[in-house]
Design a protein around this motif. Sequence first.
Motif, PDB file in Angstrom:
ATOM      1  N   ASP A  75      48.371  35.379  46.545  1.00  0.00           N
ATOM      2  CA  ASP A  75      47.035  35.094  45.799  1.00  0.00           C
ATOM      3  C   ASP A  75      46.722  35.945  46.926  1.00  0.00           C
ATOM      4  N   LEU A  76      45.146  37.077  46.171  1.00  0.00           N
ATOM      5  CA  LEU A  76      44.381  38.153  46.474  1.00  0.00           C
ATOM      6  C   LEU A  76      42.837  37.773  46.096  1.00  0.00           C
ATOM      7  N   ASP A  77      43.253  35.997  46.325  1.00  0.00           N
ATOM      8  CA  ASP A  77      41.624  35.540  46.247  1.00  0.00           C
ATOM      9  C   ASP A  77      40.980  35.977  47.839  1.00  0.00           C
ATOM     10  N   VAL A  78      42.031  35.685  48.798  1.00  0.00           N
ATOM     11  CA  VAL A  78      40.984  36.466  50.086  1.00  0.00           C
ATOM     12  C   VAL A  78      40.209  37.593  49.938  1.00  0.00           C
ATOM     13  N   ILE A  79      41.227  38.294  49.373  1.00  0.00           N
ATOM     14  CA  ILE A  79      40.229  39.863  49.143  1.00  0.00           C
ATOM     15  C   ILE A  79      39.181  40.353  48.876  1.00  0.00           C
ATOM     16  N   ARG A  80      39.233  39.264  47.625  1.00  0.00           N
ATOM     17  CA  ARG A  80      38.515  39.878  46.321  1.00  0.00           C
ATOM     18  C   ARG A  80      37.615  39.396  47.190  1.00  0.00           C
ATOM     19  N   GLN A  81      37.165  38.319  47.856  1.00  0.00           N
ATOM     20  CA  GLN A  81      36.025  37.729  48.058  1.00  0.00           C
ATOM     21  C   GLN A  81      35.484  38.576  49.322  1.00  0.00           C
ATOM     22  N   PRO A 105      28.642  47.528  25.417  1.00  0.00           N
ATOM     23  CA  PRO A 105      29.280  47.528  26.825  1.00  0.00           C
ATOM     24  C   PRO A 105      29.705  45.639  27.347  1.00  0.00           C
ATOM     25  N   THR A 106      30.166  45.822  28.344  1.00  0.00           N
ATOM     26  CA  THR A 106      31.450  44.419  28.546  1.00  0.00           C
ATOM     27  C   THR A 106      31.066  44.462  30.300  1.00  0.00           C
ATOM     28  N   ALA A 107      30.493  42.731  30.788  1.00  0.00           N
ATOM     29  CA  ALA A 107      30.270  43.023  32.276  1.00  0.00           C
ATOM     30  C   ALA A 107      31.570  43.122  33.066  1.00  0.00           C
ATOM     31  N   TYR A 108      31.661  44.106  34.501  1.00  0.00           N
ATOM     32  CA  TYR A 108      33.276  43.675  35.228  1.00  0.00           C
ATOM     33  C   TYR A 108      32.024  43.462  36.620  1.00  0.00           C
ATOM     34  N   ARG A 109      33.175  43.375  37.577  1.00  0.00           N
ATOM     35  CA  ARG A 109      33.118  42.593  39.050  1.00  0.00           C
ATOM     36  C   ARG A 109      33.888  44.314  39.579  1.00  0.00           C
ATOM     37  N   LEU A 110      32.745  44.744  40.160  1.00  0.00           N
ATOM     38  CA  LEU A 110      34.095  46.037  41.309  1.00  0.00           C
ATOM     39  C   LEU A 110      35.480  44.632  41.903  1.00  0.00           C
ATOM     40  N   SER A 111      34.484  43.595  42.311  1.00  0.00           N
ATOM     41  CA  SER A 111      35.529  42.946  43.283  1.00  0.00           C
ATOM     42  C   SER A 111      37.057  42.505  42.717  1.00  0.00           C
ATOM     43  N   ASP A 112      36.566  41.845  41.241  1.00  0.00           N
ATOM     44  CA  ASP A 112      37.932  41.926  40.174  1.00  0.00           C
ATOM     45  C   ASP A 112      38.617  42.948  40.293  1.00  0.00           C
ATOM     46  N   ASP A 113      38.179  43.171  39.836  1.00  0.00           N
ATOM     47  CA  ASP A 113      38.846  45.155  38.794  1.00  0.00           C
ATOM     48  C   ASP A 113      39.784  45.884  39.847  1.00  0.00           C
ATOM     49  N   LEU A 114      39.285  45.581  41.371  1.00  0.00           N
ATOM     50  CA  LEU A 114      40.210  46.116  42.107  1.00  0.00           C
ATOM     51  C   LEU A 114      41.159  45.512  42.995  1.00  0.00           C
ATOM     52  N   VAL A 115      40.875  44.107  42.828  1.00  0.00           N
ATOM     53  CA  VAL A 115      42.182  43.409  42.783  1.00  0.00           C
ATOM     54  C   VAL A 115      43.130  43.328  42.192  1.00  0.00           C
ATOM     55  N   VAL A 117      43.506  45.141  39.492  1.00  0.00           N
ATOM     56  CA  VAL A 117      44.223  46.044  40.142  1.00  0.00           C
ATOM     57  C   VAL A 117      45.795  46.138  41.348  1.00  0.00           C
ATOM     58  N   ALA A 118      45.045  45.962  42.119  1.00  0.00           N
ATOM     59  CA  ALA A 118      46.018  45.962  43.268  1.00  0.00           C
ATOM     60  C   ALA A 118      47.544  44.545  42.761  1.00  0.00           C
ATOM     61  N   SER A 119      47.321  43.351  42.559  1.00  0.00           N
ATOM     62  CA  SER A 119      47.628  42.987  41.904  1.00  0.00           C
ATOM     63  C   SER A 119      48.915  43.659  40.272  1.00  0.00           C
ATOM     64  N   ASP A 120      48.424  43.935  39.874  1.00  0.00           N
ATOM     65  CA  ASP A 120      49.790  45.080  39.030  1.00  0.00           C
ATOM     66  C   ASP A 120      50.880  45.311  40.244  1.00  0.00           C
ATOM     67  N   LEU A 121      49.758  46.331  40.513  1.00  0.00           N
ATOM     68  CA  LEU A 121      50.843  47.581  42.273  1.00  0.00           C
ATOM     69  C   LEU A 121      51.050  46.627  42.727  1.00  0.00           C
ATOM     70  N   ILE A 122      51.076  45.732  42.837  1.00  0.00           N
ATOM     71  CA  ILE A 122      51.910  44.112  44.411  1.00  0.00           C
ATOM     72  C   ILE A 122      53.039  44.342  43.673  1.00  0.00           C
ATOM     73  N   HIS A 123      52.563  44.008  42.428  1.00  0.00           N
ATOM     74  CA  HIS A 123      53.824  43.228  41.894  1.00  0.00           C
ATOM     75  C   HIS A 123      54.827  44.693  41.140  1.00  0.00           C
ATOM     76  N   GLY A 124      54.878  45.482  41.122  1.00  0.00           N
ATOM     77  CA  GLY A 124      55.917  46.805  41.702  1.00  0.00           C
ATOM     78  C   GLY A 124      56.340  47.089  42.481  1.00  0.00           C
ATOM     79  N   LEU A 125      55.571  47.280  43.498  1.00  0.00           N
ATOM     80  CA  LEU A 125      56.269  47.185  44.385  1.00  0.00           C
ATOM     81  C   LEU A 125      57.264  46.472  45.141  1.00  0.00           C
ATOM     82  N   ARG A 126      56.920  44.789  44.642  1.00  0.00           N
ATOM     83  CA  ARG A 126      57.872  43.858  45.124  1.00  0.00           C
ATOM     84  C   ARG A 126      58.995  44.752  44.687  1.00  0.00           C
TER      85      ARG A 126
END
Length: 177
Positions: A75-81, A105-115, A117-126
């Motif tokens: 769970d990466l919600d602490v990092i997102r927050q 244009p589509t609305a985005y949040r940097l915090s969501d985007d960054l996390v 990315v992290a979520s996908d990367l963690i899955h591969g890292l595991r």
Amino acid sequence: MSNADWDALAKRVATHVENYLGGLEAVSRGDGGVHTVPLLLLEVSQVILAGAQLGASADVILPGNWEPEVGEDPDLDVIRQGLAERLTTLDEYVEVFDPYKDTEPTAYRLSDDLVDVASDLIHGLRHYQKGRPLEALWWWQYSYFNHWGNHAGAALRALHAVVAGARLDVTEPVATS
């Protein structure tokens, strides 16, 4: 590519992933101070390099076309927050999702985007940490094209706009006598 070549690529990508995750965690805790946005720009740029290496590589094909289970992703919600708190007014931005197909244009949040990315990367890292470099590469490559590459690219453009704006929107010094 030979097994040695795949292993070397997996090691390079894993290093980028670990650096990105460590940098993201540090910034989310507030360790970036006033350099939060430039540090995030650096972290995203470096992980996009890993994505470009995956994109330039041959397609990774798993034996039997099957991905072994790695269990629940963290769970990466602490990092997102934490990121949302550090980015405050910069968190929300707009982006054209696909410049060849979308016109709105589509609305985005940097915090969501960054996390994201992290979520996908963690899955591969595991996979990588369980001694399955080919599975890690397959996941990183697949998710780069399917998900995290878009979010990293959008975040990079937003972060770049903030840094460039801060550096280029300089007022002329007022002469005093």
